[in-house]
Enzyme design. Structure first.
Site, PDB file in Angstrom:
ATOM      1  N   SER A 201       0.828  -1.207   0.000  1.00 47.08           N
ATOM      2  CA  SER A 201       0.000   0.000   0.000  1.00 47.08           C
ATOM      3  C   SER A 201       0.865   1.260   0.000  1.00 47.08           C
ATOM      4  O   SER A 201       2.013   1.237   0.450  1.00 47.08           O
ATOM      5  CB  SER A 201      -0.896   0.013   1.239  1.00 47.08           C
ATOM      6  OG  SER A 201      -0.108   0.237   2.405  1.00 47.08           O
ATOM      7  N   GLU A 222       6.093  -0.649  -5.545  1.00 47.06           N
ATOM      8  CA  GLU A 222       4.946  -1.017  -6.373  1.00 47.06           C
ATOM      9  C   GLU A 222       3.721  -0.923  -5.486  1.00 47.06           C
ATOM     10  O   GLU A 222       3.503  -1.772  -4.620  1.00 47.06           O
ATOM     11  CB  GLU A 222       5.125  -2.427  -6.942  1.00 47.06           C
ATOM     12  CG  GLU A 222       6.335  -2.582  -7.864  1.00 47.06           C
ATOM     13  CD  GLU A 222       6.249  -1.720  -9.111  1.00 47.06           C
ATOM     14  OE1 GLU A 222       5.133  -1.260  -9.461  1.00 47.06           O
ATOM     15  OE2 GLU A 222       7.289  -1.485  -9.748  1.00 47.06           O
ATOM     16  N   CYS A 256      -4.067  -5.365  -7.489  1.00 50.03           N
ATOM     17  CA  CYS A 256      -3.704  -3.948  -7.403  1.00 50.03           C
ATOM     18  C   CYS A 256      -4.041  -3.188  -8.675  1.00 50.03           C
ATOM     19  O   CYS A 256      -4.175  -1.960  -8.643  1.00 50.03           O
ATOM     20  CB  CYS A 256      -2.222  -3.793  -7.076  1.00 50.03           C
ATOM     21  SG  CYS A 256      -1.106  -4.565  -8.264  1.00 50.03           S
TER      22      CYS A 256
END
Length: 472
Positions: A201, A222, A256
């Site tokens: 996150s 990422e 994601c």
């Protein structure tokens, strides 16, 4: 990607972590991995993946009831594909790259050498617990680094199998797996690394970056964000619905780069929603709770977070929940605006809000008024509109007339921008990001231009003319 938390069954003491890191530093100094070593270890990783395939798939099924087909495709097959590419291309990746040399340095030659950083840390999330851990590792191995792997504690069965696999196949002085909770993660971050690769996150990404800054350690982050999906009126409605529904509800929406919300042209909104409902029925049947093709939410905390988003919502389809099995039905929401709780953060679950627009310029303006997403999707047959969306928006990646699949070609670097991340990987990009690109200039003794040396006797205007002639 949401933050994670887990009550550990065990804690690795900090001295053990220090010992692992020191052993890797010693290994790197004394046995700096050359081409043959890297090739051998990459081949070993592929053998390990093949040997443990069934155990890994079973572990993911236990952790998230992930369908075996999804688990094999997303976590096993694509990981092995990355290994195969590295085995095929490593020689060319490692070769020094010769570049042009300005005439001022003739006779001479210029090269770029890729050298490993040293001891690296890879921290992975729980949603694709093999792929998101091992694909960065493949880049680290190809580049010649030693690595400590930190799998997610929220998928304990998968983490345990990974630890077992690496203990059997690899020297921990080269690659080690450290399991544990957030306390262990923090202890790892307190140490000095030569490179850190983190997937998770934005909130935790800030913690990672702050820790790395204490040692001036370079990082790849990422992260995630609310990835928009714009649906133009000029589409193949059946195909568009199929690709969007698949991309959103893959892994129960815990991806994601899943479409986080739809922006559908108002002229087709009702028809498109109807097609999405038909597609959901085709994919998962009328008894979705018992569908073997739907994964579950990773834990109760995330289940509760997602369930709360359904309160007082205008549910078009779905909305059923079962906390005991952590089941949330694939759900479409209507009547959502940007003040609604579901639009405040990345959803990361099987809930898809449907918003509408009438003018593409307004849709683009809306997207650009929010943080840059990790992915952006646009469905349209109009190439001029496709190019407009690509040019007028900023995101980690763009996929036209499909979802998710832009991350599969390993010649397309994958990564975020702004709050959705920094740095890219996949294929050669993984090798590059785990390498220091060292510039090297080789000169000959044959020619030595003396005007650069003191005492400076050449007038500046003459020097300018000479330098311009020499550099073109």
């Amino acid at each position: 990607m949401p933050e994670t938390a887990f009550e550990p069954e065990f804690i690795i003491p900090q001295p053990a972590i220090k010992q692992i890191i020191q052993s890797q530093r010693d290994f790197f100094k004394t046995q700096k991995p050359d081409y043959s070593f890297r090739m051998q270890q990459l081949a070993t990783l592929k053998s390990a993946m093949e040997a443990y395939e069934s155990e890994l798939l079973l572990a993911m099924e236990k952790d998230m009831r992930k369908p075996r087909f999804e688990g094999y495709l997303s976590d096993i097959a694509f990981t092995v594909t990355e290994i195969d590419l590295a085995l095929k291309k490593l020689k060319s990746w490692m070769n020094p790259k010769r570049v042009s040399t300005p005439i001022a340095h003739w006779p001479g030659s210029s090269y770029i050498h890729a050298e490993p950083f040293g001891v690296t840390l890879v921290m992975a999330p729980w949603n694709y617990p093999i792929y998101l851990l091992l694909v960065p590792l493949i880049g680290a191995m190809a580049a010649g680094n030693c690595t400590v792997l930190k799998p997610s504690e929220l998928t304990p069965n998968t983490s345990s199998v990974i630890a077992k696999m690496f203990k059997e196949y690899f020297d921990p002085a080269y690659i080690a797996v450290v399991e544990g909770d957030g306390q262990i993660a923090q202890e790892l971050l307190n140490e000095k690394w030569d490179y850190i690769f983190f997937t998770g996150s934005p909130a935790i990404g800030k913690i990672v970056m702050q820790a790395a800054a204490q040692h001036l350690t370079p990082v790849t982050l990422e992260l995630g964000g609310k990835s928009p999906c714009i649906v133009d009126k000029n589409i193949n409605m059946e195909t568009a619905a199929r690709r969007i529904i698949w991309g959103k509800f893959l892994n129960a929406g815990q991806t994601c780069i899943a479409p986080d919300y739809l922006l559908v042209h108002q002229s087709i909104k009702d028809a498109f929603i109807k097609q999405c409902k038909t597609t959901l029925l085709e994919f998962y049947g009328s008894d979705r709770f018992n569908s073997p093709d739907l994964a579950r939410i990773v834990n109760e905390r995330h289940f509760d977070r997602l369930s709360s988003l359904l309160k007082d919502a205008n549910i078009l389809v779905g909305g059923e929940t079962d906390r005991d099995s952590r089941y949330i039905a694939p759900t479409l929401l209507d009547g959502v605006d940007w003040e609604h709780p579901v639009m405040q953060d990345e959803i990361f679950g099987p809930i898809l809000p449907v918003l509408e627009y009438s003018d593409l310029n307004d849709a683009i303006k809306t997207i650009n008024s929010h943080p840059k997403p990790l992915a952006l999707y646009f469905f349209s047959n109009d190439k001029s509109l496709q190019n407009k969306v690509i040019a007028k928006t900023s995101s980690g990646g763009v996929c036209i007339n499909d979802t998710i699949n832009h991350i599969i070609p390993n010649n397309l670097p994958f990564g975020g921008v702004g709050t959705s991340g920094m740095g890219t990987y996949h294929g050669k990009a993984s090798f590059d990001i785990f390498s220091h690109h060292k510039s090297t200039l080789k000169r000959s003794f044959l020619l030595d231009i003396k005007i650069k040396y003191a005492p400076y006797t050449v007038k500046i205007e003459h020097a300018k003319k000479l330098l311009k002639l020499m550099t073109g």
